[in-house]
Design a protein around this motif. Sequence first.
Motif, PDB file in Angstrom:
ATOM      1  N   ARG A  13       0.640  -1.151   0.076  1.00 25.31           N
ATOM      2  CA  ARG A  13      -0.094   0.062   0.021  1.00 25.31           C
ATOM      3  C   ARG A  13       0.862   1.131   0.097  1.00 25.31           C
ATOM      4  O   ARG A  13       0.858   1.876   0.917  1.00 25.31           O
ATOM      5  N   PRO A  14       1.407   1.517  -1.043  1.00 21.17           N
ATOM      6  CA  PRO A  14       2.291   2.661  -1.327  1.00 21.17           C
ATOM      7  C   PRO A  14       1.594   3.977  -0.995  1.00 21.17           C
ATOM      8  O   PRO A  14       0.438   3.924  -1.383  1.00 21.17           O
ATOM      9  N   VAL A  15       2.434   5.150  -0.517  1.00 18.50           N
ATOM     10  CA  VAL A  15       1.563   6.418  -0.468  1.00 18.50           C
ATOM     11  C   VAL A  15       2.534   7.213  -1.146  1.00 18.50           C
ATOM     12  O   VAL A  15       3.861   7.264  -1.257  1.00 18.50           O
ATOM     13  N   ASN A  16       1.723   8.066  -2.078  1.00 18.00           N
ATOM     14  CA  ASN A  16       2.245   9.306  -2.983  1.00 18.00           C
ATOM     15  C   ASN A  16       3.435   8.581  -4.008  1.00 18.00           C
ATOM     16  O   ASN A  16       4.507   9.249  -4.289  1.00 18.00           O
ATOM     17  N   ARG A  17       3.071   7.484  -4.543  1.00 18.42           N
ATOM     18  CA  ARG A  17       3.832   6.681  -5.380  1.00 18.42           C
ATOM     19  C   ARG A  17       3.769   7.802  -6.877  1.00 18.42           C
ATOM     20  O   ARG A  17       2.611   7.760  -7.054  1.00 18.42           O
ATOM     21  N   GLY A  18       4.937   8.039  -7.509  1.00 18.88           N
ATOM     22  CA  GLY A  18       4.754   8.747  -8.849  1.00 18.88           C
ATOM     23  C   GLY A  18       4.265   7.742  -9.872  1.00 18.88           C
ATOM     24  O   GLY A  18       4.345   6.771  -9.600  1.00 18.88           O
ATOM     25  N   ALA A  19       3.996   8.299 -11.009  1.00 19.40           N
ATOM     26  CA  ALA A  19       3.582   7.689 -12.157  1.00 19.40           C
ATOM     27  C   ALA A  19       5.113   7.077 -12.687  1.00 19.40           C
ATOM     28  O   ALA A  19       5.952   7.829 -12.673  1.00 19.40           O
ATOM     29  N   ALA A  20       4.827   5.867 -12.987  1.00 20.07           N
ATOM     30  CA  ALA A  20       5.869   4.953 -13.691  1.00 20.07           C
ATOM     31  C   ALA A  20       6.376   5.595 -14.916  1.00 20.07           C
ATOM     32  O   ALA A  20       5.790   5.857 -15.866  1.00 20.07           O
ATOM     33  N   LEU A  21       7.685   5.712 -14.942  1.00 18.65           N
ATOM     34  CA  LEU A  21       8.435   5.929 -16.215  1.00 18.65           C
ATOM     35  C   LEU A  21       9.685   5.370 -16.280  1.00 18.65           C
ATOM     36  O   LEU A  21      10.758   5.793 -15.559  1.00 18.65           O
ATOM     37  N   PRO A  22       9.898   4.532 -17.178  1.00 15.29           N
ATOM     38  CA  PRO A  22      11.326   3.993 -17.349  1.00 15.29           C
ATOM     39  C   PRO A  22      12.558   4.884 -17.394  1.00 15.29           C
ATOM     40  O   PRO A  22      12.376   5.917 -18.252  1.00 15.29           O
ATOM     41  N   LEU A  23      13.607   4.684 -16.969  1.00 17.92           N
ATOM     42  CA  LEU A  23      14.791   5.389 -17.190  1.00 17.92           C
ATOM     43  C   LEU A  23      15.638   5.086 -18.051  1.00 17.92           C
ATOM     44  O   LEU A  23      16.020   3.806 -18.209  1.00 17.92           O
ATOM     45  N   PRO A  24      15.762   5.761 -19.326  1.00 15.65           N
ATOM     46  CA  PRO A  24      16.719   5.568 -20.302  1.00 15.65           C
ATOM     47  C   PRO A  24      17.713   5.164 -20.045  1.00 15.65           C
ATOM     48  O   PRO A  24      18.553   5.645 -19.060  1.00 15.65           O
ATOM     49  N   PRO A  25      18.475   4.046 -20.498  1.00 20.18           N
ATOM     50  CA  PRO A  25      19.687   3.407 -20.121  1.00 20.18           C
ATOM     51  C   PRO A  25      20.918   4.385 -20.341  1.00 20.18           C
ATOM     52  O   PRO A  25      21.740   4.459 -19.369  1.00 20.18           O
ATOM     53  N   ASP A  26      20.953   5.203 -21.364  1.00 21.08           N
ATOM     54  CA  ASP A  26      21.944   6.251 -21.457  1.00 21.08           C
ATOM     55  C   ASP A  26      22.160   7.403 -20.420  1.00 21.08           C
ATOM     56  O   ASP A  26      22.990   7.619 -19.965  1.00 21.08           O
ATOM     57  N   LEU A  27      20.703   7.760 -20.015  1.00 19.24           N
ATOM     58  CA  LEU A  27      20.497   8.784 -18.914  1.00 19.24           C
ATOM     59  C   LEU A  27      21.026   8.121 -17.771  1.00 19.24           C
ATOM     60  O   LEU A  27      21.739   8.916 -16.871  1.00 19.24           O
ATOM     61  N   GLU A  28      20.609   6.901 -17.519  1.00 21.66           N
ATOM     62  CA  GLU A  28      21.096   6.228 -16.176  1.00 21.66           C
ATOM     63  C   GLU A  28      22.540   6.050 -15.903  1.00 21.66           C
ATOM     64  O   GLU A  28      22.993   6.637 -14.924  1.00 21.66           O
ATOM     65  N   ALA A  29      23.136   5.883 -17.076  1.00 21.02           N
ATOM     66  CA  ALA A  29      24.669   5.773 -16.889  1.00 21.02           C
ATOM     67  C   ALA A  29      25.159   7.139 -16.517  1.00 21.02           C
ATOM     68  O   ALA A  29      26.030   7.202 -15.847  1.00 21.02           O
ATOM     69  N   ARG A  30      24.914   8.024 -17.197  1.00 23.87           N
ATOM     70  CA  ARG A  30      25.278   9.407 -16.952  1.00 23.87           C
ATOM     71  C   ARG A  30      24.907   9.932 -15.552  1.00 23.87           C
ATOM     72  O   ARG A  30      25.749  10.518 -14.730  1.00 23.87           O
TER      73      ARG A  30
END
Length: 312
Positions: A269-286
């Motif tokens: 039962r999460p509270v204030n969970r934001g909308a899911a949006l995958p993190l692009p791999p290139d941006l994750e690396a940076r």
Amino acid sequence: MDPVTGPPPLPQGAPPGAARFPAGARMLFGIGAQKAGTSWLHALLRRSAEVHAPPSKELHYFDVMAGRADEALRLRVEQARVLAGRLSACPGPANRAALRQLRETAELLEIYTGAPGAPGPYLDYLLKGWAGQRIVADITPAYAILDTPHFAEMAAIGRARFLFVLRDPVARIWSQVRMAVAARGGSEPGARAAACRDRAIHLLESQRLPGLGRSDYARTLAALEAAVPRARIHCCFHEDLVAPERSAATVAALCRFLGIPRLEPDPHRPVNRGAALPLPPDLEARLRAALAPQYEAMRARFGPALPAEWRD
């Protein structure tokens, strides 16, 4: 635990209405991190008969008084103005909802009316409705940006203990970015994804990310530990709170730290969970490269206790 007693009598000459912290209770400050499950924890702690916490989770007292949260204060003042503007000069029930919200906002604004270093109005608000609970809680993640003198002031209130919930730095900043973009509203999913990417790249290219206060766990812990003994600080991890197989043990450890009966969490039962949006791999690396000092510092600090989700 000391027996809980009522507030001691005020010394002669004390300001009218000044609050004193109950002698048998203990203060708990939740100081962050933002987007690390603190809303879920606030809701969980309020279920305990031994915890008193105001309905408003983020009081923003110490950061406003330190001059670190002008926007939080401005938004509350603006909210009061908007609510006042809705009032009608006609009798009847039309004003009831706006007046109720205006009273709540005015009570929050009143916490800032004391002189610097005199938190009487803040304590008056915090202790409203207190009925002998062992723990009085203020969960304001923005307190993570404060410095040692501010933590020392906080530590003097009610023999305070501090809770710091950490989250994988890249996951936390991506959640913060998504929240900031969602707050602007009105975008289609594709436009939101592009806006999130643009915002994250702006943080990277402006070189703000490594010094962003809410991402600098190492700085927060150093500032806190310079003012507060480690025995009065409890760190845990967002990943352990939300993992069904680890959540109960993580909450049990927190309850032991607070000296309250064990609470049984519902990690589903999460509270204030934001909308899911995958993190692009290139941006994750940076992002990981920019936040590498935080990963290194936390590995050195927590060793094998660091969750596996803080992947290399």
